[in-house]
Design a protein around this motif. Sequence first.
Motif, PDB file in Angstrom:
ATOM      1  N   GLY A  89     -98.433  -2.288  70.150  1.00 25.63           N
ATOM      2  CA  GLY A  89     -98.566  -3.733  70.196  1.00 25.63           C
ATOM      3  C   GLY A  89     -99.970  -4.137  69.823  1.00 25.63           C
ATOM      4  N   VAL A  91    -102.633  -7.766  68.662  1.00 24.60           N
ATOM      5  CA  VAL A  91    -102.860  -9.180  68.380  1.00 24.60           C
ATOM      6  C   VAL A  91    -104.131  -9.296  67.558  1.00 24.60           C
ATOM      7  CG1 VAL A  91    -101.649 -10.080  70.401  1.00 24.60           C
ATOM      8  CG2 VAL A  91    -104.072  -9.494  70.586  1.00 24.60           C
ATOM      9  N   LEU A 103    -102.244  -9.003  76.312  1.00 27.91           N
ATOM     10  CA  LEU A 103    -101.332  -9.698  75.411  1.00 27.91           C
ATOM     11  C   LEU A 103    -100.731  -8.722  74.398  1.00 27.91           C
ATOM     12  CD1 LEU A 103    -100.047 -12.329  74.519  1.00 27.91           C
ATOM     13  CD2 LEU A 103    -102.094 -12.794  73.135  1.00 27.91           C
ATOM     14  N   ALA A 104    -101.550  -7.799  73.895  1.00 26.95           N
ATOM     15  CA  ALA A 104    -101.039  -6.771  72.978  1.00 26.95           C
ATOM     16  C   ALA A 104     -99.967  -5.925  73.663  1.00 26.95           C
ATOM     17  CB  ALA A 104    -102.183  -5.890  72.486  1.00 26.95           C
ATOM     18  N   VAL A 107     -96.798  -7.831  73.568  1.00 30.52           N
ATOM     19  CA  VAL A 107     -96.190  -7.778  72.232  1.00 30.52           C
ATOM     20  C   VAL A 107     -95.374  -6.490  72.091  1.00 30.52           C
ATOM     21  CG1 VAL A 107     -96.650  -7.593  69.757  1.00 30.52           C
ATOM     22  CG2 VAL A 107     -97.937  -9.235  71.143  1.00 30.52           C
ATOM     23  N   LYS A 110     -92.314  -6.782  74.919  1.00 24.59           N
ATOM     24  CA  LYS A 110     -91.389  -7.917  74.969  1.00 24.59           C
ATOM     25  C   LYS A 110     -90.901  -8.411  73.613  1.00 24.59           C
ATOM     26  CE  LYS A 110     -91.820  -8.275  79.477  1.00 24.59           C
ATOM     27  NZ  LYS A 110     -90.698  -7.938  80.383  1.00 24.59           N
ATOM     28  N   THR A 111     -91.385  -7.810  72.507  1.00 27.57           N
ATOM     29  CA  THR A 111     -90.919  -8.232  71.185  1.00 27.57           C
ATOM     30  C   THR A 111     -90.502  -7.018  70.368  1.00 27.57           C
ATOM     31  OG1 THR A 111     -92.922  -8.048  69.801  1.00 27.57           O
ATOM     32  CG2 THR A 111     -92.807  -9.943  71.294  1.00 27.57           C
ATOM     33  N   HIS A 113     -91.714  -6.728  67.413  1.00 27.24           N
ATOM     34  CA  HIS A 113     -92.805  -6.670  66.436  1.00 27.24           C
ATOM     35  C   HIS A 113     -93.923  -5.759  66.927  1.00 27.24           C
ATOM     36  CE1 HIS A 113     -90.627  -9.809  64.541  1.00 27.24           C
ATOM     37  NE2 HIS A 113     -91.009 -10.772  65.369  1.00 27.24           N
ATOM     38  N   CYS A 115     -97.410  -6.614  65.670  1.00 28.41           N
ATOM     39  CA  CYS A 115     -98.628  -7.427  65.689  1.00 28.41           C
ATOM     40  C   CYS A 115     -98.309  -8.906  65.526  1.00 28.41           C
ATOM     41  CB  CYS A 115     -99.573  -6.973  64.564  1.00 28.41           C
ATOM     42  SG  CYS A 115    -101.180  -7.815  64.577  1.00 28.41           S
ATOM     43  N   LEU A 116     -98.921  -9.720  66.387  1.00 27.97           N
ATOM     44  CA  LEU A 116     -98.873 -11.173  66.257  1.00 27.97           C
ATOM     45  C   LEU A 116    -100.291 -11.685  66.050  1.00 27.97           C
ATOM     46  CD1 LEU A 116     -96.387 -12.192  69.117  1.00 27.97           C
ATOM     47  CD2 LEU A 116     -95.905 -11.951  66.681  1.00 27.97           C
ATOM     48  N   ALA A 121     -99.643 -15.815  68.039  1.00 28.53           N
ATOM     49  CA  ALA A 121     -99.966 -15.032  69.225  1.00 28.53           C
ATOM     50  C   ALA A 121    -100.208 -15.950  70.418  1.00 28.53           C
ATOM     51  CB  ALA A 121    -101.193 -14.161  68.962  1.00 28.53           C
ATOM     52  N   PHE A 124     -96.893 -17.205  71.715  1.00 23.80           N
ATOM     53  CA  PHE A 124     -96.243 -16.130  72.469  1.00 23.80           C
ATOM     54  C   PHE A 124     -96.880 -15.977  73.846  1.00 23.80           C
ATOM     55  CE2 PHE A 124     -96.351 -11.514  73.542  1.00 23.80           C
ATOM     56  CZ  PHE A 124     -95.007 -11.360  73.853  1.00 23.80           C
TER      57      PHE A 124
END
Length: 310
Positions: A89, A91, A103-104, A107, A110-111, A113, A115-116, A121, A124
Amino acid sequence: MLPVVVVHGGAGVVPRERSDVSCKGVQAAVRGGYTILREGGSALDAVVEAVTLLENNPAFNAGCGSVLNVKGDVEMDAMVMDGRTLASGAVSAVRNIANPTQLARLVMDKTSHVCLTAGGASEFARAMGIQEVPQESLITDYARMRWKKNLGPGANPVESQMGKMGTVGAVAVDAEGNAACATSTGGILNKMEGRVGDTACIGSGGYADNKVGAVSTTGHGEAIMKVTLARLILFHMEQGMSAAAASDAGLAYMLERVGGLAGVVTVDPQGHWAARFSSLQMVWAAAQNQKLHYGIYSGDQFTQVIDDTH
């Protein structure tokens, strides 16, 4: 030998009057990560805890204390990786977040993906219930002073990076042999708005694979990306090199090929670890077998016993 956690507080040059606080900061962070491992926690939890502590320490270029971009704003990058499954994950260019590493982690968890970035980001983060913080709470007087000092065409791009440690990160192997890494940064001082460095790029800012080990990098991001430094080091380990030798080989190749300076912390699945760098300094600390190791200059290896009174 297991478990083990190793952290870095950035490669670069830091004034003597700031080196003590940096050394204490990485020691506190490694203690936090090691406590989780000693209690049976995962390598992933340990590296996220260690890097969160560094993000909360204004002495480092991550979270509170991040350097400012050319417009005087804070934009941060972070990544985490779980060596069990290669789950990752990241960001990039995030604002108003106290702990980008957490937050990473979301990611990753919970996703679907990896990278946001930027506004996405932030959206999210709000959806996950992460409270935004005022940008001013992330900006230190020291960061603003250096930003102002290095504005304009006369600023020296080399000197602008001096006086502050860089990217922070951690690697760990837990009691079950699982490896993980986490890396977080405010980026390069006075960078262009929207600039994303190596930290958010899997394989450059960090990489973790139970079969090989884990690496977290720090240094000149554009150079690190050009040689995918973290994955390059693990490639050397796959070929039979030790964590230390592979780290040195990767750093030497980067210096020779693209002229960049960097530092890394590296672990293998058995718990052998290394803290290596081609810059003048890298503040680092490691915890294993109830002992804490730390240093800042090449050749440093200070050791103290970890006891439960600290």
